[in-house]
Design a protein around this motif. Structure first.
Motif, short mmCIF file in Angstrom:
data_model
loop_
_atom_site.label_atom_id
_atom_site.label_comp_id
_atom_site.label_asym_id
_atom_site.label_seq_id
_atom_site.Cartn_x
_atom_site.Cartn_y
_atom_site.Cartn_z
N VAL A 141 4.42 7.86 4.45
CA VAL A 141 3.60 7.26 3.39
C VAL A 141 4.29 5.97 2.96
CG1 VAL A 141 2.55 7.61 1.12
CG2 VAL A 141 2.89 9.56 2.65
N PRO A 142 3.92 4.84 3.56
CA PRO A 142 4.70 3.61 3.32
C PRO A 142 4.60 3.07 1.90
CG PRO A 142 2.75 3.18 4.67
CD PRO A 142 2.87 4.66 4.57
N HIS A 143 3.42 3.12 1.29
CA HIS A 143 3.24 2.55 -0.04
C HIS A 143 2.71 3.63 -0.97
CE1 HIS A 143 3.75 -1.09 2.19
NE2 HIS A 143 2.57 -1.00 2.77
N ALA A 144 3.11 3.57 -2.25
CA ALA A 144 2.72 4.61 -3.20
C ALA A 144 2.49 4.00 -4.57
CB ALA A 144 3.77 5.72 -3.27
N LEU A 145 1.69 4.71 -5.37
CA LEU A 145 1.35 4.30 -6.73
C LEU A 145 1.72 5.43 -7.68
CD1 LEU A 145 -0.13 2.49 -8.82
CD2 LEU A 145 -2.24 3.65 -8.15
N ARG B 291 4.18 -2.82 6.41
CA ARG B 291 4.66 -1.52 6.88
C ARG B 291 5.29 -1.63 8.26
NH1 ARG B 291 3.84 1.60 10.68
NH2 ARG B 291 2.18 0.24 11.41
N ALA B 292 4.67 -2.40 9.15
CA ALA B 292 5.15 -2.48 10.52
C ALA B 292 6.54 -3.10 10.62
CB ALA B 292 4.17 -3.27 11.38
N VAL B 293 6.92 -3.88 9.62
CA VAL B 293 8.24 -4.53 9.67
C VAL B 293 9.19 -3.94 8.65
CG1 VAL B 293 7.38 -6.68 10.64
CG2 VAL B 293 7.38 -6.37 8.15
N GLY B 294 8.88 -2.76 8.14
CA GLY B 294 9.83 -2.02 7.31
C GLY B 294 9.94 -2.48 5.88
N ILE B 295 8.87 -3.00 5.28
CA ILE B 295 8.86 -3.37 3.87
C ILE B 295 7.85 -2.46 3.17
CG2 ILE B 295 8.47 -5.21 2.19
CD1 ILE B 295 9.20 -7.23 4.30
N TYR B 296 8.29 -1.76 2.13
CA TYR B 296 7.47 -0.73 1.50
C TYR B 296 7.37 -1.00 0.00
CZ TYR B 296 8.96 1.39 5.88
OH TYR B 296 9.24 1.63 7.21
N LEU B 297 6.22 -0.64 -0.58
CA LEU B 297 5.95 -0.88 -1.99
C LEU B 297 5.93 0.43 -2.76
CD1 LEU B 297 3.05 -3.52 -1.83
CD2 LEU B 297 5.51 -3.93 -1.99
N GLU B 298 6.57 0.42 -3.92
CA GLU B 298 6.55 1.54 -4.85
C GLU B 298 6.13 0.97 -6.20
OE1 GLU B 298 6.82 5.61 -5.50
OE2 GLU B 298 7.37 4.58 -3.63
N VAL B 299 4.86 1.21 -6.57
CA VAL B 299 4.24 0.54 -7.70
C VAL B 299 4.11 1.51 -8.87
CG1 VAL B 299 2.20 -0.70 -8.52
CG2 VAL B 299 3.00 -1.04 -6.17
N ASN B 300 4.51 1.08 -10.07
CA ASN B 300 4.36 1.85 -11.31
C ASN B 300 3.36 1.14 -12.21
OD1 ASN B 300 6.36 3.47 -10.29
ND2 ASN B 300 7.51 3.55 -12.19
N ALA B 301 2.55 1.94 -12.90
CA ALA B 301 1.57 1.36 -13.82
C ALA B 301 1.10 2.43 -14.80
CB ALA B 301 0.38 0.78 -13.06
N GLN B 302 0.64 1.99 -15.96
CA GLN B 302 -0.01 2.91 -16.89
C GLN B 302 -1.49 3.07 -16.54
OE1 GLN B 302 0.77 2.19 -21.05
NE2 GLN B 302 2.85 1.49 -20.67
#
Length: 443
Positions: A174-178, A319-330
């Motif tokens: 799961v590369p990116h998540a919210l 994602r293919a180059v190994g950069i992933y996002l972990e996003v926080n929000a209200q």
């Protein structure tokens, strides 16, 4: 006689103390034997009452009629394995022909009440075989992570699931998540546990904390870059996009498209590259993304549009180059402005803490499961750190992060400060190390 009464009183006292202070001990000594007795003494009757039965085969009924005997009883799932644990019990069932795992899932709540266990979860192991995972007490009341954790090279065990298994944040799957939730619901605690688990790994941690860095600045020793206001965030995202493009160039250069290249060496992401050529993965931790969307002036609108464009590009391509996002929000909906929906669509993993309104829960879980939405709004305020975790496959579960202080995570970050990788494009954003002043000596 007196000795027996004293002994019985001591046993009852021990049971009451263990139930309140050590529920795992109480379950192992008293709860588990009682649960086993209830299960096996009423197994067939419970299955029949829950309608988990099938008609007997015609040849068996015909044989019984020919022998002038009673009709055979309906078929029920067969117990093919049992594994007691310190927190519950697992039963492996072989389903009778005609039953499906969904039939057991629909009856899970009735089975839980019939056998008087705290919770019950159904997992399909293979066609025709399911596992009933029962817990004897509330595991999320006082979270204790399992001692043996074996996550992958880019995985982090950050919370405990309600069935007793660790919740693992696997960036390869799961590369990116919210992460959503109201104020003081546990989002910051979740992020702390994630940073604490990622600190010992070979990964670059990049922070974007527009609250002047109050959440992420204590972890500066382990961060490769940190932005503490929207202007810095814009420059940092530009550097990340440039880094992404450089990695794509590297991938194209060493992809292995020559006709003589073995098929197993042809790759479309960095994980197929040789280890000495593979760039280090980057995890981008955005503490409150709404701060990047707010507009006050025309200049802010221009900056916002540029920032959102860069974020969407990273979510779609990185994602293919190994950069992933972990996003926080209200909150994370169309009310944030242009590009919010496009970005949210790329965030596969969803973790939703306590929500004060149904619309916020639907932003994170509405496209996953209709049952997960009311579960997020039903989290009590005193259950800080409890959340509903799901993904686009439709599965969801309750989780809770262990209580972790800022100082504890900062200590881990200082311990592994030597693992900060060298990424030239991110070096200008490397937070300065802060020396902790020594306590003054008493006169």
């Amino acid at each position: 006689m007196t000795e027996l009464l004293v002994l019985a009183a001591l046993v009852v006292l021990l049971a009451l103390v263990a139930r309140a202070k050590a529920p795992a001990v109480y379950w192992s000594l008293f709860g588990l034997p009682a649960a086993l007795y209830r299960i096996f003494s009423s197994y067939r009757q419970t299955m029949e009452a829950c309608e988990l039965t099938v008609s007997p085969p015609w040849w068996r009924a015909l044989a019984r009629n020919a022998a002038s005997q009673h009709l055979p009883r309906p078929g029920v799932p067969k117990v093919r394995g049992m594994r007691p644990t310190t927190t519950g019990l697992r039963l492996r069932l072989h389903l009778a022909a005609g039953l499906a795992p969904d039939d057991v899932v629909k009856s899970a709540e009735r089975l839980r009440h019939a056998w008087r266990v705290y919770s019950m979860h159904v997992a399909e192991l293979k066609p025709g075989v399911v596992e009933l995972r029962m817990t004897g007490f509330d595991l999320l009341d006082r979270v204790r992570m399992p001692r043996r954790l074996a996550p992958g090279p880019l995985s982090a065990a950050v919370a405990l699931r309600e069935d007793g298994r660790p919740f693992v944040r696997d960036f390869r799957k799961v590369p990116h998540a919210l992460t959503l939730g109201a104020s003081d619901s546990g989002k910051s605690m979740y992020q702390r546990c994630l940073i604490k688990a990622l600190a010992p790994l070979n990964v670059a941690l990049v922070g974007i904390d527009c609250k002047r860095g109050v959440e992420q600045a204590p972890f500066a020793e382990r961060l490769s870059a940190l932005a503490t206001d929207p202007e810095q965030a814009q420059e940092l995202l530009d550097a990340l996009v440039t880094e992404m493009e450089d990695r794509f160039d590297l991938l194209c250069l060493h992809q292995g498209i020559d006709p003589s290249t073995p098929l197993e060496d042809i790759t479309s992401d960095i994980w197929g590259l040789p280890k000495h050529l593979r760039p280090v993965p980057i995890v981008v931790l955005i503490d409150e993304i709404a701060e990047l969307f707010f507009v006050v002036s025309a200049e802010d609108r221009k900056r916002r549009d540029h920032v959102v464009t860069q974020l969407v590009r990273l979510a779609q391509l990185a994602r293919a180059v190994g950069i992933y996002l972990e996003v926080n929000a209200q909150r994370f909906g169309t009310d944030l402005g242009k590009g919010a929906t496009a970005l949210r669509a790329q965030l596969t993993g969803r973790v939703v803490h306590r929500c004060n309104d149904k619309q916020t829960a639907e932003m994170g879980l509405g496209d996953i499961s209709d049952l997960a939405v009311p579960a997020a709004t039903a989290i009590a305020p005193e259950r800080r750190g409890t959340a509903i975790a799901g993904d686009t496959s439709g599965g969801w579960t309750r989780i809770r992060t262990p209580k972790t202080s800022l100082g504890e995570v900062a200590t881990v970050c200082r311990q592994y400060a030597h693992l900060v990788p060298l990424i030239p494009l991110l070096h200008p954003f490397r937070p300065a190390r802060t020396e902790v002043p020594a306590p003054a000596k008493a006169p």
